[in-house]
Design a protein around this motif. Structure first.
Motif, PDB file in Angstrom:
ATOM      1  N   ASN A  10       0.937  -1.082  -0.208  1.00  0.00           N
ATOM      2  CA  ASN A  10      -0.153  -0.233   0.053  1.00  0.00           C
ATOM      3  C   ASN A  10       0.782   1.388   0.084  1.00  0.00           C
ATOM      4  N   PRO A  11       1.215   1.715  -1.424  1.00  0.00           N
ATOM      5  CA  PRO A  11       2.198   2.783  -1.294  1.00  0.00           C
ATOM      6  C   PRO A  11       1.799   4.159  -0.694  1.00  0.00           C
ATOM      7  N   ILE A  12       0.566   4.528  -0.433  1.00  0.00           N
ATOM      8  CA  ILE A  12       0.112   5.827   0.046  1.00  0.00           C
ATOM      9  C   ILE A  12       0.310   5.740   1.662  1.00  0.00           C
ATOM     10  N   GLU A  13      -0.088   4.452   1.830  1.00  0.00           N
ATOM     11  CA  GLU A  13      -0.093   4.254   3.703  1.00  0.00           C
ATOM     12  C   GLU A  13       1.322   4.285   4.090  1.00  0.00           C
ATOM     13  N   HIS A  14       2.185   3.482   3.217  1.00  0.00           N
ATOM     14  CA  HIS A  14       3.518   3.383   3.614  1.00  0.00           C
ATOM     15  C   HIS A  14       4.269   4.626   3.601  1.00  0.00           C
ATOM     16  N   ARG A  15       4.038   5.428   2.787  1.00  0.00           N
ATOM     17  CA  ARG A  15       4.943   6.635   2.675  1.00  0.00           C
ATOM     18  C   ARG A  15       4.283   7.757   3.828  1.00  0.00           C
ATOM     19  N   LYS A  16       3.002   7.514   4.374  1.00  0.00           N
ATOM     20  CA  LYS A  16       2.472   8.273   5.412  1.00  0.00           C
ATOM     21  C   LYS A  16       3.175   7.824   6.663  1.00  0.00           C
ATOM     22  N   LYS A  17       3.485   6.501   6.909  1.00  0.00           N
ATOM     23  CA  LYS A  17       4.102   5.944   8.038  1.00  0.00           C
ATOM     24  C   LYS A  17       5.464   6.403   8.129  1.00  0.00           C
ATOM     25  N   ILE A  18       6.203   6.165   6.817  1.00  0.00           N
ATOM     26  CA  ILE A  18       7.500   6.811   6.729  1.00  0.00           C
ATOM     27  C   ILE A  18       7.706   7.993   7.087  1.00  0.00           C
ATOM     28  N   ARG A  19       6.875   8.692   6.615  1.00  0.00           N
ATOM     29  CA  ARG A  19       6.943  10.400   6.788  1.00  0.00           C
ATOM     30  C   ARG A  19       6.767  10.665   8.163  1.00  0.00           C
ATOM     31  N   LEU A  53       2.869  10.339  -4.608  1.00  0.00           N
ATOM     32  CA  LEU A  53       3.748  10.492  -5.814  1.00  0.00           C
ATOM     33  C   LEU A  53       4.936   9.829  -5.534  1.00  0.00           C
ATOM     34  N   TRP A  54       5.042   8.623  -6.290  1.00  0.00           N
ATOM     35  CA  TRP A  54       6.313   7.698  -6.196  1.00  0.00           C
ATOM     36  C   TRP A  54       6.975   7.713  -7.787  1.00  0.00           C
ATOM     37  N   VAL A  55       8.239   7.962  -7.717  1.00  0.00           N
ATOM     38  CA  VAL A  55       9.039   8.222  -8.829  1.00  0.00           C
ATOM     39  C   VAL A  55      10.054   7.198  -9.070  1.00  0.00           C
ATOM     40  N   CYS A  56      10.092   6.230 -10.003  1.00  0.00           N
ATOM     41  CA  CYS A  56      11.259   5.442 -10.190  1.00  0.00           C
ATOM     42  C   CYS A  56      12.874   6.121 -10.165  1.00  0.00           C
ATOM     43  N   ASP A  57      13.354   5.528  -9.165  1.00  0.00           N
ATOM     44  CA  ASP A  57      14.823   5.922  -8.881  1.00  0.00           C
ATOM     45  C   ASP A  57      15.811   5.776  -9.929  1.00  0.00           C
ATOM     46  N   LEU A  58      15.485   5.031 -11.023  1.00  0.00           N
ATOM     47  CA  LEU A  58      16.395   4.851 -12.004  1.00  0.00           C
ATOM     48  C   LEU A  58      16.073   5.680 -13.227  1.00  0.00           C
ATOM     49  N   CYS A  59      14.785   5.743 -13.776  1.00  0.00           N
ATOM     50  CA  CYS A  59      14.422   6.421 -14.920  1.00  0.00           C
ATOM     51  C   CYS A  59      13.529   7.790 -14.767  1.00  0.00           C
ATOM     52  N   ASN A  60      13.082   7.868 -13.498  1.00  0.00           N
ATOM     53  CA  ASN A  60      12.249   9.186 -13.074  1.00  0.00           C
ATOM     54  C   ASN A  60      10.938   9.077 -13.669  1.00  0.00           C
ATOM     55  N   ASP A  61      10.477   7.959 -14.172  1.00  0.00           N
ATOM     56  CA  ASP A  61       8.966   7.967 -14.509  1.00  0.00           C
ATOM     57  C   ASP A  61       8.084   7.685 -13.118  1.00  0.00           C
ATOM     58  N   GLU A  62       6.974   8.040 -13.294  1.00  0.00           N
ATOM     59  CA  GLU A  62       6.104   8.106 -12.212  1.00  0.00           C
ATOM     60  C   GLU A  62       5.573   6.584 -12.132  1.00  0.00           C
ATOM     61  N   ILE A  63       5.534   6.220 -10.966  1.00  0.00           N
ATOM     62  CA  ILE A  63       4.904   4.803 -10.616  1.00  0.00           C
ATOM     63  C   ILE A  63       3.668   4.842 -10.146  1.00  0.00           C
ATOM     64  N   ALA A  64       2.849   3.959 -10.767  1.00  0.00           N
ATOM     65  CA  ALA A  64       1.438   4.053 -10.239  1.00  0.00           C
ATOM     66  C   ALA A  64       1.460   3.547  -8.867  1.00  0.00           C
ATOM     67  N   VAL A  65       0.380   4.129  -8.018  1.00  0.00           N
ATOM     68  CA  VAL A  65       0.397   3.776  -6.539  1.00  0.00           C
ATOM     69  C   VAL A  65      -0.765   2.862  -6.358  1.00  0.00           C
ATOM     70  N   ASP A  66      -1.542   2.542  -7.244  1.00  0.00           N
ATOM     71  CA  ASP A  66      -2.794   1.572  -7.262  1.00  0.00           C
ATOM     72  C   ASP A  66      -2.180   0.067  -7.354  1.00  0.00           C
ATOM     73  N   SER A  67      -1.180  -0.124  -7.240  1.00  0.00           N
ATOM     74  CA  SER A  67      -0.579  -1.840  -7.024  1.00  0.00           C
ATOM     75  C   SER A  67       0.654  -1.692  -6.193  1.00  0.00           C
ATOM     76  N   ARG A  68       1.379  -2.936  -6.171  1.00  0.00           N
ATOM     77  CA  ARG A  68       2.597  -3.058  -5.126  1.00  0.00           C
ATOM     78  C   ARG A  68       3.661  -2.548  -6.257  1.00  0.00           C
ATOM     79  N   ILE A  69       4.616  -1.913  -5.364  1.00  0.00           N
ATOM     80  CA  ILE A  69       5.811  -1.309  -5.761  1.00  0.00           C
ATOM     81  C   ILE A  69       7.113  -2.114  -5.214  1.00  0.00           C
ATOM     82  N   PRO A  70       7.946  -2.428  -6.253  1.00  0.00           N
ATOM     83  CA  PRO A  70       9.102  -3.162  -5.731  1.00  0.00           C
ATOM     84  C   PRO A  70      10.143  -2.126  -5.361  1.00  0.00           C
ATOM     85  N   ILE A  71      10.677  -2.510  -4.062  1.00  0.00           N
ATOM     86  CA  ILE A  71      11.835  -1.605  -3.466  1.00  0.00           C
ATOM     87  C   ILE A  71      13.048  -2.424  -3.595  1.00  0.00           C
TER      88      ILE A  71
END
Length: 115
Positions: A10-19, A53-71
């Motif tokens: 859950n990228p949005i909730e993850h970011r909130k907790k890390i913030r 707002l999640w951005v790929c750390d390699l190519c700077n493309d925006e990453i959709a937050v409606d699905s899982r994101i690999p770190i």
């Protein structure tokens, strides 16, 4: 070689907790850096970066937050970059799993309830 892949469920909730963690430790961490004569900036606290707002750390493309994101080794990757890394750098020693933080575990529990 990729050492670790963590899936943020859950990228949005993850970011909130890390913030929240970053904000709670901000002054202490800033002082520690400044005491060593170094500049300190916390991207989540100082930049105003929105949680959705999640951005790929390699190519700077925006990453959709409606699905899982690999770190991958602490880098958030888009689908295209992950596909490349997955085929070129992942091997039998790579550790892979879901994010262990409360934000993602709570979301997994909700998904199980809905099934």
């Amino acid at each position: 070689m990729v050492e670790e892949i963590i899936w943020v469920i859950n990228p949005i909730e993850h970011r909130k907790k890390i913030r929240l963690i970053s904000e709670a430790n901000y002054e202490k961490t800033k002082k520690a850096y400044e005491d060593r004569g170094a500049f300190f900036m916390d991207v989540l606290v100082d930049s105003g970066l929105p949680d959705d707002l999640w951005v790929c750390d390699l190519c700077n493309d925006e990453i959709a937050v409606d699905s899982r994101i690999p770190i991958v080794d602490n880098l958030a990757l888009c689908t295209n970059c992950f596909a490349k890394w997955n085929t070129e750098y992942v091997n039998d020693k790579t550790i892979e799993g879901d994010c262990p933080n409360v934000c993602c575990n709570t979301y997994k529990d909700k998904e199980k309830e809905e099934e």
